[in-house]
Design an enzyme around this catalytic site. Structure first.
Site, PDB file in Angstrom:
ATOM      1  CG  ASP A  84     -11.921   9.548 -13.304  1.00  0.00           C
ATOM      2  OD1 ASP A  84     -11.958   8.978 -14.409  1.00  0.00           O
ATOM      3  OD2 ASP A  84     -11.458   9.014 -12.273  1.00  0.00           O
ATOM      4  NE  ARG A 110     -13.620   0.663  -7.160  1.00  0.00           N
ATOM      5  CZ  ARG A 110     -13.868  -0.514  -7.735  1.00  0.00           C
ATOM      6  NH1 ARG A 110     -14.692  -1.387  -7.164  1.00  0.00           N
ATOM      7  NH2 ARG A 110     -13.272  -0.821  -8.881  1.00  0.00           N
ATOM      8  CB  SER A 131      -6.940   0.143  -6.504  1.00  0.00           C
ATOM      9  OG  SER A 131      -7.957   1.126  -6.710  1.00  0.00           O
ATOM     10  N   GLY A 132      -8.709  -1.259  -8.916  1.00  0.00           N
ATOM     11  CA  GLY A 132      -9.689  -2.204  -9.471  1.00  0.00           C
ATOM     12  C   GLY A 132     -10.441  -3.111  -8.532  1.00  0.00           C
ATOM     13  N   GLY A 133     -10.695  -2.725  -7.291  1.00  0.00           N
ATOM     14  CA  GLY A 133     -11.460  -3.600  -6.416  1.00  0.00           C
ATOM     15  C   GLY A 133     -10.624  -4.199  -5.295  1.00  0.00           C
ATOM     16  CE1 TYR A 148     -13.831   4.675 -14.254  1.00  0.00           C
ATOM     17  CE2 TYR A 148     -14.164   4.178 -11.950  1.00  0.00           C
ATOM     18  CZ  TYR A 148     -13.518   4.887 -12.931  1.00  0.00           C
ATOM     19  OH  TYR A 148     -12.555   5.798 -12.596  1.00  0.00           O
ATOM     20  NE  ARG A 190     -16.858   5.447  -5.618  1.00  0.00           N
ATOM     21  CZ  ARG A 190     -17.157   4.307  -6.249  1.00  0.00           C
ATOM     22  NH1 ARG A 190     -18.169   3.575  -5.868  1.00  0.00           N
ATOM     23  NH2 ARG A 190     -16.421   3.935  -7.273  1.00  0.00           N
TER      24      ARG A 190
END
Lengths: 387, 386
Positions: B61, B327, B297-299, B386, B70
């Protein structure tokens, strides 16, 4: 966005994409709250686990002297210390009780009492692997500004009281407040009940006692089961929020809820299955799995009802130990069998074991209800009952 | 005492006589029955479907701007055609539905078709994947806070969501953030939790299962204990407000951050430690009525995210513990594609590989043999927006 690093030497505001301005960051004060993982954490967790062990539950015998007097009077006995001692001795020296009973809640007098042979009641319990518990609240009084509701006193001096009780051998505490559906309940009454419980729980843990958290939603009223569910969800949401705010260790508490049933004067009674369904829904929505045990109060149900309902709740595995903490629902037949006569003690103790075993089976979901007496099926609800 | 008649009279019962005077005028009872949403059954069903064993969520999203980043990283321009090509690649990976139960879309994608002219929503449904939709309107500065943010999006949310439901979405997502280096302040936590609770109630009212996402950012040098402390606070508040808003817990999903040290903390944590702290948090804060907990997952690197999830599933949990990765599912896939049609299959294979790895992790059966170096690269970007 948020980071207070670098770039502070550049102009105080700069327009970033999207029209946001980055202001120079105010000095940051970091407050680290050291979680009150007090010196008793490990012991609290193992005490709670022991009380919440499979096939076992709590025998509540913490009637105040006045209330115990009512029990004795119902079988024609005077309310003397000797009689109270005799009655509690009957209960606490029942051989084999520890197979079904994991904890016993005592009134202060009993915590310091001994058998007629001079053995401390606390030691009788410990020998049977039954945790001694102690009622620590100071009763209900009117709540000003409410709709004729009550609040539970007892925070003053609670810390030192708990410390003393711990020295005497108690390892868990109990505090009972009430919520009345016919009176609202008002948001105030619910908040006060929840906050008082949370403060008591924190103080109890600080002094080595596992707090049993008991907001009893009284049976009185003509409301239906859905209304009880609604109120119970509200009450428990508030209780857990305040417990968290008070940094209470959830692995070291036990709950003592009322089951979710219709009010006593509601035209339709609910089956054990309906009660189980509503009660489990409430528990699943409100009780995090860190809480080791949920020990239901019987609150006026008959001995058999209380057992059937518990049994219905244990037909599939639950994320917490779902068990009992019964007073009247364990003691009623015992008392009537005893009648205050020494020659009846053995039969009375047998009656206690019968009920304890029935509830033990119910905790395991294996109770069948065969052979129950009529006495055991008699309801014990009293309108406006004061405990 | 409260009743007006008692106050007006000169007689007031003494406290000791309270018991005796209790039979005074019966208080007026107000009972308010709260009606469950018309969509209650469907919400429960949708949530259960997403929280099915061995499956998790593909988060795709990214806003147009973020998707642009990206595409830019593989040398592509940020055009609608390129975004369409990329999203087509993702949703058309054959057999994706074996590992993926839900896909979160950006609004543009919800209304888009594949390059072959088939609605993306239909492609997903055919794959057995529930379409979801990002419904928040992004983060902006929070006045009165310590340089923190709040998440916008409540205005017009009800009608937006009703329209998304019409378009085929069945779950929603709203991401707010909490920053440990900035406190977090009581205000920021309260605003985050309250916003989530209001959004959740509105979503359910319009047929969408709300994913509840208060992301505790990785940024900072704090240790894992501090993260744990903050997470406990955030989730206590979130659940309290959701209860106040009469949100039905059987019809929500959570998207927490795992409990880890801050990205700049000198002490790193093993997957076992991350699992221990995170599970403890869940046990203390999440009632079993909630069907699924889908971690962000945040990085973290692709492999870290999988290993941590796997460590959390070594024994049965009272809720489905799974993933909702962006990601950590897309990274290798994107790089493999590079924007070239001839690489589409290989890229889809890369996506399926990661999806399968996380599926195994959900079942507690993942082993990291054969993982590529690329997959182990961390993706933490300081101050990432983000």
């Amino acid at each position: 966005m948020a980071m207070a690093t670098a770039k502070l030497s550049s102009p105080a505001t700069s327009l970033l994409a999207g029209g946001r301005t980055r202001r120079s960051a105010p000095a940051r004060r970091a407050t680290v709250i050291r979680a009150a993982a007090g010196s008793y954490s490990d012991e609290l967790v193992s005490t709670a686990k022991s009380v919440a062990s499979p096939g076992r539950g709590i025998l509540a015998i913490d009637e105040s002297n006045a209330t115990c007097g009512k029990r004795l009077s119902s079988i024609g006995l005077d309310n003397t210390e000797a009689n109270r001692q005799a009655y509690r001795q009957l209960l606490l020296t029942t051989a084999g009780l520890g197979e079904y009973i994991s904890g016993a809640i005592l009134f202060e007098e009993t915590l310091y009492q001994s058998t007629t042979d001079g053995k401390k009641f606390v030691d009788c319990l410990k020998d049977q692997n039954i945790m001694p518990g102690i009622k620590v609240d100071k009763g209900l009084v009117p709540l000003p500004g409410s709709n004729n509701e009550s609040w539970c006193q007892g925070l003053d001096g609670l810390a030192s009281r708990c410390a003393e009780y711990y020295k005497q051998g108690a390892r868990f505490a109990k505090w009972r407040t009430v919520v009345s559906i016919p009176c609202g309940p008002s948001a105030l009454a619910v908040k006060e009940a929840a906050w008082g419980l949370a403060r008591y729980a924190a103080i109890a843990q600080d002094n080595g006692l596992v707090p049993i958290v008991e907001p009893e939603i009284l049976l009185d009223g003509d409301h239906g089961i859905e209304r009880t569910l609604e109120v119970a969800e509200k009450v428990w949401s508030e209780v857990f929020f305040y417990l968290a705010q008070n940094n209470v260790l959830f692995e070291g508490i036990l709950l003592k809820p009322s089951m979710v049933t219709p009010g006593a004067e509601h035209k339709q009674k609910a089956s054990p299955e309906a009660i189980a369904k509503h009660t489990l829904t409430m528990l699943r929505r409100r009780v995090p799995p860190a809480v080791p045990g949920i020990m239901f109060l019987s609150g006026g149900q008959s001995e058999v009802e209380a057992t059937l309902n518990l049994n219905a709740m244990n037909q599939s595995p639950n994320p917490w130990h779902v068990s009992f903490s019964y007073a009247r629902a364990l003691q009623n037949s015992v008392l009537k069998t005893w009648q205050g006569r020494p020659e009846n003690v053995e039969a009375a103790q047998k009656a206690l074991l019968t009920r304890a075993k029935a509830n033990s089976l119910a905790q395991l979901g294996r109770y069948t209800g065969e052979g129950e007496s009529d006495e055991a099926k008699k309801g014990m609800f009293q309108k406006g009952y004061t405990y | 005492m409260v009743s007006a008649t008692v106050l007006k009279s000169s007689f007031l019962p003494k406290k000791a006589e309270w018991g005796a005077t209790r039979q005074a005028a019966k208080p007026v009872t107000v009972s308010m029955v709260v009606r469950a949403s018309a969509y209650a059954d469907e919400l429960v069903q949708t949530a259960k479907t997403i929280a099915s064993p061995g499956r998790g969520i593909l988060a795709m999203d990214e806003s147009n701007a973020t998707c642009g980043k990206r595409l830019d990283s593989i040398g592509l321009e940020n055009t609608e055609a390129n975004r369409q090509a990329y999203r087509t690649l993702l949703v058309s990976a054959p057999g994706l539905g074996q590992y993926i139960s839900g896909a979160i879309l950006f609004e543009e994608t919800l209304y888009q078709s594949t390059v072959d002219g088939k609605k993306i929503v239909d492609v997903l449904v055919e794959q057995g994947i529930v379409p979801g939709i990002k419904v928040d309107k992004g983060l902006v500065p929070l006045a009165g806070s310590n340089n923190e943010s709040w998440c916008q999006g409540l205005d017009g949310l009800a009608s937006r969501e009703a329209a998304y439901y019409q378009a085929g979405a069945r779950f929603a997502k709203w991401r707010t953030v909490v920053s440990i280096p900035n406190g977090p302040s009581e205000l920021a936590v309260k605003e985050a939790a309250w916003g989530l609770a209001r959004y959740a109630a509105i979503s359910q009212d319009n047929g969408l299962v709300p994913i509840v996402e208060p992301e505790i950012l990785l940024d900072g040098e704090h240790g894992i204990e501090r993260t744990f402390e903050v997470a406990q606070k955030v989730w206590a508040e979130t659940f309290y407000y959701m209860a106040e808003n009469n949100v039905m817990f059987e019809g929500i999903l959570l998207k927490p951050s795992m409990v880890t040290p801050g990205a700049e903390c000198k002490d790193r944590a093993t997957p076992e430690q991350v699992a221990e702290y995170t599970l403890k948090l869940l046990h203390r804060r999440i009632p079993p009525a909630v069907p699924g907990i889908m971690f962000l997952s945040g990085g973290q690197s692709e492999v870290e995210a999988t290993q941590n999830l796997n460590a959390m599933n070594q024994s049965p949990n009272p809720w489905h513990v799974s993933f909702s990765y962006a990601r950590a599912l897309q990274n290798t896939c994107l790089k493999t594609w590079g924007g070239r049609p001839e690489n589409v299959k290989a890229a889809q294979d890369a996506l399926l590989l990661r999806a399968k790895a996380n599926s195994l992790a959900q079942l507690g059966k993942y082993t990291s043999d054969g993982e590529a170096a690329e997959a182990k690269e961390g993706m933490f970007v300081k101050n990432y927006s983000y």
